[in-house]
Design an enzyme around this catalytic site. Structure first.
Site, PDB file in Angstrom:
ATOM      1  N   VAL A 187      -1.029  -6.694  -4.750  1.00 20.89           N
ATOM      2  CA  VAL A 187       0.223  -6.333  -5.407  1.00 20.89           C
ATOM      3  C   VAL A 187       1.405  -6.882  -4.606  1.00 20.89           C
ATOM      4  CG1 VAL A 187       1.595  -4.462  -6.409  1.00 20.89           C
ATOM      5  CG2 VAL A 187      -0.887  -4.242  -6.306  1.00 20.89           C
ATOM      6  N   CYS A 188       1.846  -6.126  -3.619  1.00 24.78           N
ATOM      7  CA  CYS A 188       3.079  -6.501  -2.916  1.00 24.78           C
ATOM      8  C   CYS A 188       2.892  -7.673  -1.951  1.00 24.78           C
ATOM      9  CB  CYS A 188       3.653  -5.286  -2.202  1.00 24.78           C
ATOM     10  SG  CYS A 188       4.172  -3.999  -3.371  1.00 24.78           S
TER      11      CYS A 188
END
Length: 260
Positions: A187-188
């Site tokens: 994700v990040c």
């Protein structure tokens, strides 16, 4: 029908197709990115050390232009009591913690710029009410806390560049290359790597200093970052499509010459 269309008649008319409309801020940014792209075209600068990477590649590092960027090592993600962690118990999300600590120690000893991000993006929710409150869950995990003088940015996007002054902070310190680690890999971390290379920062992801809530998600993200970089046709530029991938041990070895 005519009365219903009347409001449309008052709208500004679009320019003709042969009229070029220039938006000054946008053009300034384009020229700035063009300059970075042209500078990168000459290849990566030599470093004071070199990190061995996947595919028999190497990522040069230097105290003057390399930063360690650590993504979202917050209590809310890393503990079973956290706002997010409580939904992902008995997962490998903490498996990168030891690696992050080792990277931090090596980077601090080498005198690198160090930056941390904290996320108030919790899935589909934005919890800006937590920023600046000292909330234990929102803060960085005590084992990975920032030291005075290290960059800390608060973000509401998955990537650490899109909603923070991280780019400006790094450029002000002369940073051109990034060692990247933290959570969540799929994700990040993935979003930050993409945003970094969009801005022509060279990226090296430290795979065993990253983690996700599912090992398969982690592995898939590593592949998506690494494989375009090492495949013939995309691999001419170090760390720009979308990142080199290294192990913590190789980062420690690569940074060791900078300690002298």
């Amino acid at each position: 029908v005519e009365s219903s269309l009347a409001p449309l008649a008052s709208l500004p008319k679009l320019p003709k197709k042969d009229v070029v409309v220039k938006f000054e801020p946008d053009m300034k940014r384009r020229l700035e990115m063009s300059a970075f792209a042209k500078a990168c075209a000459d290849g990566a600068k030599p470093g004071d050390g070199s990190v061995a990477c996947r595919g028999d590649r190497a990522f040069p590092v230097a105290r003057s232009d390399t930063a360690l960027v650590i993504i979202d090592m917050q209590t809310d993600f890393l503990t079973k009591e956290g706002r997010v962690g409580q939904h992902y118990q008995d997962t490998p999300v903490c498996s990168g913690m030891a690696g992050v600590k080792r990277c931090l120690a090596a980077a601090r000893a080498a005198g690198l710029t160090i930056a941390h991000s904290r996320s108030h993006r919790y899935g589909a929710s934005v919890r800006d009410d937590l920023v600046g409150t000292g909330d234990v869950g929102y803060e960085l995990h005590p084992e990975c806390a920032a030291l005075p003088g290290e960059i800390v940015v608060d973000k509401w996007t998955f990537g650490a560049f899109a909603s923070t002054p991280l780019e400006e902070e790094l450029r002000a310190r002369g940073v051109e290359r990034i060692l990247l680690c933290g959570v969540l890999t799929n994700v990040c971390i993935f979003a930050t790597a993409s945003q970094a290379v969009d801005r022509f920062f060279r990226v090296c992801l430290v795979e065993d200093a990253c983690a996700a809530f599912d090992q398969e998600w982690h592995d898939m993200a590593i592949r998506l970052i690494s494989e375009p970089q090492v495949k013939k046709g995309h691999n001419g530029q170090i760390g720009l499509y979308f990142g080199e991938v290294a192990k913590v041990e190789d980062v420690e070895v690569g940074l060791a010459p900078l300690n002298k």
